[in-house]
Design a protein around this motif. Structure first.
Motif, short mmCIF file in Angstrom:
data_model
loop_
_atom_site.label_atom_id
_atom_site.label_comp_id
_atom_site.label_asym_id
_atom_site.label_seq_id
_atom_site.Cartn_x
_atom_site.Cartn_y
_atom_site.Cartn_z
N GLY A 1 16.61 8.55 29.63
CA GLY A 1 16.57 7.15 29.99
C GLY A 1 15.85 6.30 28.97
O GLY A 1 15.58 6.71 27.84
N ASP A 2 15.53 5.09 29.41
CA ASP A 2 14.84 4.10 28.59
C ASP A 2 13.35 4.25 28.86
O ASP A 2 12.83 3.80 29.88
CB ASP A 2 15.33 2.70 28.96
N MET A 3 12.64 4.88 27.91
CA MET A 3 11.22 5.17 28.08
C MET A 3 10.34 3.97 27.72
O MET A 3 9.15 3.97 28.04
CB MET A 3 10.80 6.35 27.20
N ASN A 4 10.91 2.99 27.02
CA ASN A 4 10.11 1.87 26.49
C ASN A 4 8.89 2.38 25.74
O ASN A 4 7.78 1.83 25.85
CB ASN A 4 9.72 0.91 27.62
N PHE A 5 9.10 3.44 24.97
CA PHE A 5 8.02 4.11 24.25
C PHE A 5 8.55 4.68 22.95
O PHE A 5 9.67 5.20 22.88
CB PHE A 5 7.46 5.25 25.11
N ARG A 6 7.74 4.58 21.89
CA ARG A 6 7.98 5.31 20.65
C ARG A 6 6.77 6.18 20.36
O ARG A 6 5.65 5.84 20.72
CB ARG A 6 8.24 4.34 19.49
N TYR A 7 6.99 7.28 19.67
CA TYR A 7 5.90 8.20 19.37
C TYR A 7 4.80 7.55 18.55
O TYR A 7 3.64 7.95 18.62
CB TYR A 7 6.43 9.43 18.62
N THR A 8 5.16 6.56 17.75
CA THR A 8 4.18 5.91 16.91
C THR A 8 3.22 5.02 17.71
O THR A 8 2.18 4.61 17.21
CB THR A 8 4.88 5.07 15.84
N THR A 9 3.59 4.69 18.94
CA THR A 9 2.72 3.89 19.81
C THR A 9 1.57 4.77 20.29
O THR A 9 1.76 5.93 20.65
CB THR A 9 3.50 3.37 21.02
N THR A 10 0.38 4.23 20.34
CA THR A 10 -0.78 5.03 20.69
C THR A 10 -1.09 4.97 22.19
O THR A 10 -0.89 3.94 22.84
CB THR A 10 -2.03 4.57 19.92
N ASP A 11 -1.54 6.09 22.71
CA ASP A 11 -2.19 6.16 24.02
C ASP A 11 -1.35 5.54 25.14
O ASP A 11 -1.79 4.66 25.86
CB ASP A 11 -3.55 5.48 23.97
N GLU A 12 -0.13 6.03 25.32
CA GLU A 12 0.71 5.50 26.40
C GLU A 12 1.13 6.56 27.41
O GLU A 12 1.92 6.29 28.29
CB GLU A 12 1.95 4.80 25.82
N GLY A 13 0.65 7.77 27.25
CA GLY A 13 0.83 8.77 28.29
C GLY A 13 2.05 9.65 28.17
O GLY A 13 2.18 10.63 28.92
N LEU A 14 2.97 9.36 27.24
CA LEU A 14 4.18 10.17 27.20
C LEU A 14 3.93 11.55 26.65
O LEU A 14 4.50 12.54 27.12
CB LEU A 14 5.28 9.47 26.39
N ARG A 15 3.07 11.68 25.65
CA ARG A 15 2.75 13.02 25.14
C ARG A 15 2.12 13.87 26.24
O ARG A 15 2.43 15.06 26.37
CB ARG A 15 1.82 12.91 23.93
N GLY A 16 1.25 13.27 27.03
CA GLY A 16 0.67 14.00 28.16
C GLY A 16 1.73 14.38 29.19
O GLY A 16 1.67 15.46 29.78
N PHE A 17 2.70 13.50 29.39
CA PHE A 17 3.81 13.78 30.30
C PHE A 17 4.59 15.01 29.84
O PHE A 17 4.92 15.90 30.63
CB PHE A 17 4.72 12.55 30.37
N LEU A 18 4.88 15.08 28.53
CA LEU A 18 5.60 16.23 28.00
C LEU A 18 4.78 17.51 28.15
O LEU A 18 5.32 18.57 28.49
CB LEU A 18 5.97 15.99 26.53
N ASP A 19 3.49 17.42 27.91
CA ASP A 19 2.63 18.60 28.05
C ASP A 19 2.58 19.07 29.50
O ASP A 19 2.65 20.28 29.77
CB ASP A 19 1.21 18.27 27.57
N GLN A 20 2.46 18.14 30.43
CA GLN A 20 2.36 18.51 31.85
C GLN A 20 3.64 19.15 32.36
O GLN A 20 3.61 20.07 33.18
CB GLN A 20 2.05 17.28 32.69
N THR A 21 4.77 18.66 31.91
CA THR A 21 6.06 19.10 32.45
C THR A 21 6.70 20.23 31.66
O THR A 21 7.66 20.86 32.13
CB THR A 21 7.05 17.92 32.49
N GLY A 22 6.21 20.50 30.45
CA GLY A 22 6.81 21.53 29.61
C GLY A 22 8.14 21.13 29.03
O GLY A 22 8.94 21.99 28.62
#
Length: 297
Positions: free
Chosen positions: A189-210
């Motif tokens: 979907g539309d995450m409204n997020f890019r990896y270059t953006t700091t501190d938005e929780g998506l990296r943590g989301f990937l870690d939590q969900t595998g």
């Protein structure tokens, strides 16, 4: 009675033997810019009704097995008019009633749900519609299913938007933890997020969900862009895959289903008007998968 029981067992064994143990499918995720033209023209040339019909026709022509749509609001009927996928979600309505999230597919599903975000920010108009995510259990074959999620995260870039987006990702991680335990999962979907953006929780989301990102794995050789650097933002349409959009696909297998992304690409060249103009302000993203039942299934 004994004969009927034996025949029943034989039929069940035959059904199991006929069920596939391997397969492949493709998915497309596409924000179709379906907000009313008077509310948001999306900087897309052409009439939105006409563009929606063309989007539906392209979906039918290219035959992706699963298509997740976002911002499928007020021009929804025009997309469905020209698309031919046999399985479709019913719209939840235009602005301000619907979430804009719909799915069409070549496979049936069960357990469909629409879930509204707990938090949103008024800053970018996200609270004007019940944005959130959908859940379905896609039936690839007899007894073979994958949990599919389609989402549209909170937009905008100020602190209220960032806090809402963090909440969105955490809410979804919690839902996956509760409803997709030990299941193969695809989130798109539309995450409204890019990896270059700091501190938005998506990296943590990937870690939590595998979950894994096939764009990172297959295009960037396993190395995601660093936080805080300047993003390589895609032109629309784009001819390269190394640029980044906010539209993404994530996935994981399970102990019973080996799930692998085999290819990933921006699909903008196949979703254009006759003169080369775009049909949406977002770029469609396509991913091909293979699946295989493991011995533990």
């Amino acid at each position: 009675m004994f004969l009927r029981t034996v025949l029943s067992w034989a039929a069940a064994l035959a059904s199991l033997s006929e069920a596939a143990t391997t397969g492949s499918f493709s998915i497309l995720t596409f924000n179709v810019a379906g907000l009313p033209a008077w509310l948001n023209p999306n900087d897309t040339p052409g009439d939105k009704e006409t563009n929606a019909k063309k989007i539906g026709a392209r979906l039918a022509e290219h035959g992706h097995d699963v298509v997740h749509l976002q911002e499928d609001f007020n021009y929804h009927t025009h997309i469905y008019e020209t698309d031919n996928h046999p399985h479709r979600t019913a719209t939840s309505g235009g602005v301000p009633f619907g979430s804009g999230l719909n799915t069409v597919a070549n496979y049936p599903w069960t357990d469909f749900e629409r879930i509204k975000w707990d938090d949103c920010s008024l800053n970018s108009g996200d609270c004007l519609t019940p944005k959130g995510f959908t859940f379905m259990r896609l039936q690839l074959d007899e007894g073979v299913s994958i949990d599919m999620y389609n989402l549209h995260a909170d937009a905008g870039s100020d602190s209220r938007d960032i806090d809402a987006r963090k909440s969105n990702f955490q809410q979804m991680a919690d839902y996956i933890a509760e409803n997709s335990v030990n299941n193969a999962v695809i989130v798109a979907g539309d995450m409204n997020f890019r990896y270059t953006t700091t501190d938005e929780g998506l990296r943590g989301f990937l870690d939590q969900t595998g979950l894994r990102d096939p764009w990172v794995d297959l295009v960037l050789n396993g190395v995601a862009p660093e936080e805080g650097i300047e993003a390589t933002v895609c032109e629309n349409p784009t001819t390269i895959n190394t640029c980044e959009t906010v539209d993404k696909v994530f996935y994981r297998g399970s102990t019973s289903i080996q799930l692998e992304a085999t290819s990933w690409s921006y699909d903008s060249s196949r979703f254009l008007q006759a003169n080369g103009d775009t049909l949406s302000d977002h770029i469609p993203v396509t991913t091909n998968f293979t699946w295989k039942l493991t011995s533990s299934y």
